[in-house]
Design a protein around this motif. Sequence first.
Motif, PDB file in Angstrom:
ATOM      1  N   CYS A 199       0.826  -1.219   0.000  1.00  0.00           N
ATOM      2  CA  CYS A 199       0.000   0.000   0.000  1.00  0.00           C
ATOM      3  C   CYS A 199       0.854   1.260   0.000  1.00  0.00           C
ATOM      4  N   HIS A 200       2.171   1.141   0.138  1.00  0.00           N
ATOM      5  CA  HIS A 200       3.100   2.278   0.146  1.00  0.00           C
ATOM      6  C   HIS A 200       2.947   3.181   1.364  1.00  0.00           C
ATOM      7  N   VAL A 246       5.212   6.575   2.519  1.00  0.00           N
ATOM      8  CA  VAL A 246       4.664   7.899   2.819  1.00  0.00           C
ATOM      9  C   VAL A 246       5.030   8.324   4.239  1.00  0.00           C
ATOM     10  N   ALA A 247       4.902   7.383   5.182  1.00  0.00           N
ATOM     11  CA  ALA A 247       5.221   7.707   6.580  1.00  0.00           C
ATOM     12  C   ALA A 247       6.685   8.104   6.706  1.00  0.00           C
ATOM     13  N   THR A 301       3.007   2.882  11.114  1.00  0.00           N
ATOM     14  CA  THR A 301       1.987   3.152  10.112  1.00  0.00           C
ATOM     15  C   THR A 301       1.425   1.878   9.494  1.00  0.00           C
ATOM     16  N   CYS A 302       2.230   0.857   9.341  1.00  0.00           N
ATOM     17  CA  CYS A 302       1.866  -0.321   8.543  1.00  0.00           C
ATOM     18  C   CYS A 302       0.481  -0.850   8.948  1.00  0.00           C
ATOM     19  N   MET A 324       5.267  -5.218   9.310  1.00  0.00           N
ATOM     20  CA  MET A 324       6.609  -4.873   9.781  1.00  0.00           C
ATOM     21  C   MET A 324       6.663  -4.985  11.297  1.00  0.00           C
ATOM     22  N   VAL A 325       7.673  -5.702  11.773  1.00  0.00           N
ATOM     23  CA  VAL A 325       7.850  -5.835  13.220  1.00  0.00           C
ATOM     24  C   VAL A 325       9.261  -5.362  13.561  1.00  0.00           C
ATOM     25  N   PHE A 326       9.339  -4.457  14.526  1.00  0.00           N
ATOM     26  CA  PHE A 326      10.628  -3.901  14.923  1.00  0.00           C
ATOM     27  C   PHE A 326      10.877  -4.235  16.383  1.00  0.00           C
ATOM     28  N   GLY A 327      12.119  -4.549  16.721  1.00  0.00           N
ATOM     29  CA  GLY A 327      12.371  -4.814  18.132  1.00  0.00           C
ATOM     30  C   GLY A 327      13.805  -5.221  18.413  1.00  0.00           C
TER      31      GLY A 327
END
Lengths: 209, 307
Positions: A20-21, A25-26, A139-140, A145-148
Amino acid sequence: MAEENKRYAMVIDIRRCIACHACTVACKAEMATPLEVNATWMKIVEKGAFPDVRRFWLPRLCNNCTDAICARNCPTKATYKRDDGIVMVDQHRCIGCKYCIASCPYDVRYINPLKNIVQKCYFCSHRVDAGLLPACVETCPTRAMVFGDTNDSKSEISQILASNATVVLKKEMQTDPQVFYISADEAAMSSIEERINYYTEPAFIKLRI
Amino acid sequence: MEHGDVNVVYSVEHQLPLIMYIGQYFFFTGLSAGSFVISVIATLLGRKEFKPIGKITAILAPALLIIAPLNLILDLEQPLRFWHLFLYYNWTSPITYGSFLLTAYPIMGIIYAVMVFTNRQKAAKVFGILGIPLAISVHGYTGFILALAKARSLWNTAAMPTIFIVSAMISGIGLVVIISAIRYRWFDKKADAEQKEQDKKVILQLAQIMAYVIMMDLFLVLSDILVLLTAHSDAYEAGWLLLSGNFAFLFVGVEIILGSFLPILLVLGPKSRKSLTAAVIASILVNIGVYAMRFVMVIGGQTPPLS
């Protein structure tokens, strides 16, 4: 500031990603990147011929490599690694020699045309330091997306990494990338298929003089 | 292609980071290192007929090396911050070796030139010998700059520093031949016929040495291309980029045919080997070829997309 026992990484589950992009954008809004350059973008390829056609995609961002060629090659140490693994660029020290851009196997670095220095994705270090998630992750909409922190075995990212088949970009570059992909397509990960066209294009058009 | 019918719908490609300022810098340091080595060889041999060449090249080497780093500073996005290179050095970066070599080498070159012109033979020999490793590393490190930028498969070969040093010798000798020929033709009116004959002989000898060094360069380029074509996929693509891609005209046409084979024929050919004009034309062609080589390496190496 960066804590020593942390090691930040990201997992992108492409089965969830809908291209979705929103991350692009974020990122554009958060990093205030000028036109023509991007710290995060969505690479999209089409495979096959009608009627057997499908699109594959791959969200792209800096891999914040453990053994970063850019940090090794930077002549002024403007590019450096934080203890938590994030590769930073010191805006006041960078002289803009562009050697890091030439050394990066992932084409994620760019010259900011307004500031005339090199920039890239820093996993939104300013947000991470404030206890927030990177803008793209926040935003996703499908939570692809997973960050940690991969040093913490109880974190979501450690559990995903432990229980899924993951791949990284250009493993052969010996950089140990910290962005992992689940279900990424080989054609989208490779840059070779783009080369079908580039023999016929004039080489000079991409030159900035 | 190995992926079947693949079409890239969207991707971001950032601009080429290094432009021709870098190639020009490589060209000028090459000329400087080449002429310095010739000058020292002339001084060490100490024969009277080599004296003029030793003096011309002693001036050329530092003069060219003052022009060369200007290209580097112009290439920076923040030229006024160039002093960061000395203050915030990073020993794992080849650019850092360069910033110190580019300071030490011209100083040594100037001292050497002063010794040559004040006719202090012994001191000139000492500073010349000390300067040769500097001259070679000042050009060899530029090969490391490309070779250690791992992402680009055309650059990432062990042959790169050697190719750069050998091509520096070629273009350096070429420049010396051109300048000595100009001196011979227009600026050396006082010399007698015998002296003139000897000068001509030295210039032709230099041109012949150049032809042999070109053969060495051709061997290195051949082995580089051969290994690229049999190595991993990125290297394979880079090899074909030079042989049949956008850079084929510059590489095969200008660098190999015009800049290598034609000069060898002109200098060693039975009809033209005694002709000064042929030697000068060969030297000009050689320099065009080496300039094309710098372009192919710097720009061509960055053309294959990475994203």
